[in-house]
Scaffold this active site. Sequence first.
Site, short mmCIF file in Angstrom:
data_model
loop_
_atom_site.label_atom_id
_atom_site.label_comp_id
_atom_site.label_asym_id
_atom_site.label_seq_id
_atom_site.Cartn_x
_atom_site.Cartn_y
_atom_site.Cartn_z
N ASP A 39 -4.66 91.25 109.48
CA ASP A 39 -5.67 90.35 110.03
C ASP A 39 -5.26 88.91 109.72
O ASP A 39 -4.78 88.60 108.63
CB ASP A 39 -7.04 90.66 109.41
CG ASP A 39 -8.17 90.00 110.19
OD1 ASP A 39 -8.95 90.74 110.82
OD2 ASP A 39 -8.28 88.75 110.16
N ILE A 40 -5.45 88.03 110.68
CA ILE A 40 -5.03 86.64 110.55
C ILE A 40 -5.91 85.87 109.55
O ILE A 40 -5.50 84.85 109.01
CB ILE A 40 -5.05 85.96 111.94
CG1 ILE A 40 -4.09 84.81 112.00
CG2 ILE A 40 -6.44 85.56 112.36
CD1 ILE A 40 -3.80 84.32 113.43
N GLU A 105 -16.05 90.55 117.72
CA GLU A 105 -15.57 89.34 118.39
C GLU A 105 -14.46 89.62 119.40
O GLU A 105 -14.35 88.92 120.40
CB GLU A 105 -15.07 88.32 117.35
CG GLU A 105 -16.20 87.70 116.55
CD GLU A 105 -15.73 86.72 115.51
OE1 GLU A 105 -14.51 86.68 115.23
OE2 GLU A 105 -16.58 86.00 114.97
N VAL A 106 -13.61 90.59 119.08
CA VAL A 106 -12.47 90.88 119.97
C VAL A 106 -12.78 92.18 120.74
O VAL A 106 -12.98 93.23 120.12
CB VAL A 106 -11.15 91.01 119.18
CG1 VAL A 106 -10.01 91.33 120.13
CG2 VAL A 106 -10.87 89.74 118.39
N HIS A 110 -10.88 98.02 117.37
CA HIS A 110 -10.05 97.83 116.17
C HIS A 110 -10.81 98.37 114.98
O HIS A 110 -12.02 98.19 114.87
CB HIS A 110 -9.66 96.37 115.95
CG HIS A 110 -10.79 95.39 116.09
ND1 HIS A 110 -11.32 95.06 117.31
CD2 HIS A 110 -11.47 94.68 115.17
CE1 HIS A 110 -12.28 94.17 117.15
NE2 HIS A 110 -12.42 93.93 115.85
P1 AMP Z 1 -14.29 91.73 114.78
O1 AMP Z 1 -15.26 90.66 114.34
O2 AMP Z 1 -14.61 93.09 114.21
O3 AMP Z 1 -14.12 91.74 116.29
O4 AMP Z 1 -12.90 91.35 114.13
C1 AMP Z 1 -11.92 90.58 114.77
C2 AMP Z 1 -10.85 90.31 113.75
O5 AMP Z 1 -9.69 89.91 114.42
C3 AMP Z 1 -11.20 89.20 112.74
O6 AMP Z 1 -11.16 89.71 111.42
C4 AMP Z 1 -10.12 88.14 113.01
O7 AMP Z 1 -9.70 87.48 111.83
C5 AMP Z 1 -9.01 88.98 113.61
N1 AMP Z 1 -8.08 88.27 114.47
C6 AMP Z 1 -8.36 87.43 115.49
N2 AMP Z 1 -7.24 86.99 116.07
C7 AMP Z 1 -6.20 87.58 115.41
C8 AMP Z 1 -4.79 87.54 115.55
N3 AMP Z 1 -4.18 86.79 116.48
N4 AMP Z 1 -4.04 88.28 114.69
C9 AMP Z 1 -4.64 89.03 113.74
N5 AMP Z 1 -5.96 89.12 113.57
C10 AMP Z 1 -6.74 88.40 114.38
#
Ligand code: AMP
Length: 125
Positions: A39-40, A105-106, A110
């Site tokens: 995770d970033i 968020e994504v 995941h």
């Molecule tokens: P969620 O809130 O469960 O959708 O988690 C999304 C996660 O994706 C968060 O913990 C972010 O820090 C992570 N994230 C977003 N962009 C990236 C990226 N480019 N590489 C790795 N992790 C990411």
Amino acid sequence: MPVKGIGTYDDTNIFARILRGEIPCRKVHEDAWSLAFHDINPQAPTHILVIPKGRYISMADFTASASSEEIAGFLRAVGTIARSLGLEEPGYRLLANVGEDSGQEVPHLHIHLFAGRPLGPMLVR
Ligand code: AMP
């Protein structure tokens, strides 16, 4: 902003772009069914994201639409990654956000894998 856990898959989401190799990631594991990377913005000493290779928005979408082979391959990868990192002892936590109330968020499924310290209560009280 939180996303819906169901609906139409957005091919421009950041994890789709990582899967296509358009943006880099710190890869931990890859097989036919899954990709795992750091995770970033880590929230524990070890914070890894495991994603399926297929176009699934969330666990809701995945469990409704993925084949048994995809589901088995993806879930097995989660266990394999934790085992290969030696996390079974002292332990780890898995978390998957689904939809708006979870704060997802994504919009690509995941599973967060957290480890490396006592992780405290499951939810903020
Ligand atoms: P969620 O809130 O469960 O959708 O988690 C999304 C996660 O994706 C968060 O913990 C972010 O820090 C992570 N994230 C977003 N962009 C990236 C990226 N480019 N590489 C790795 N992790 C990411």
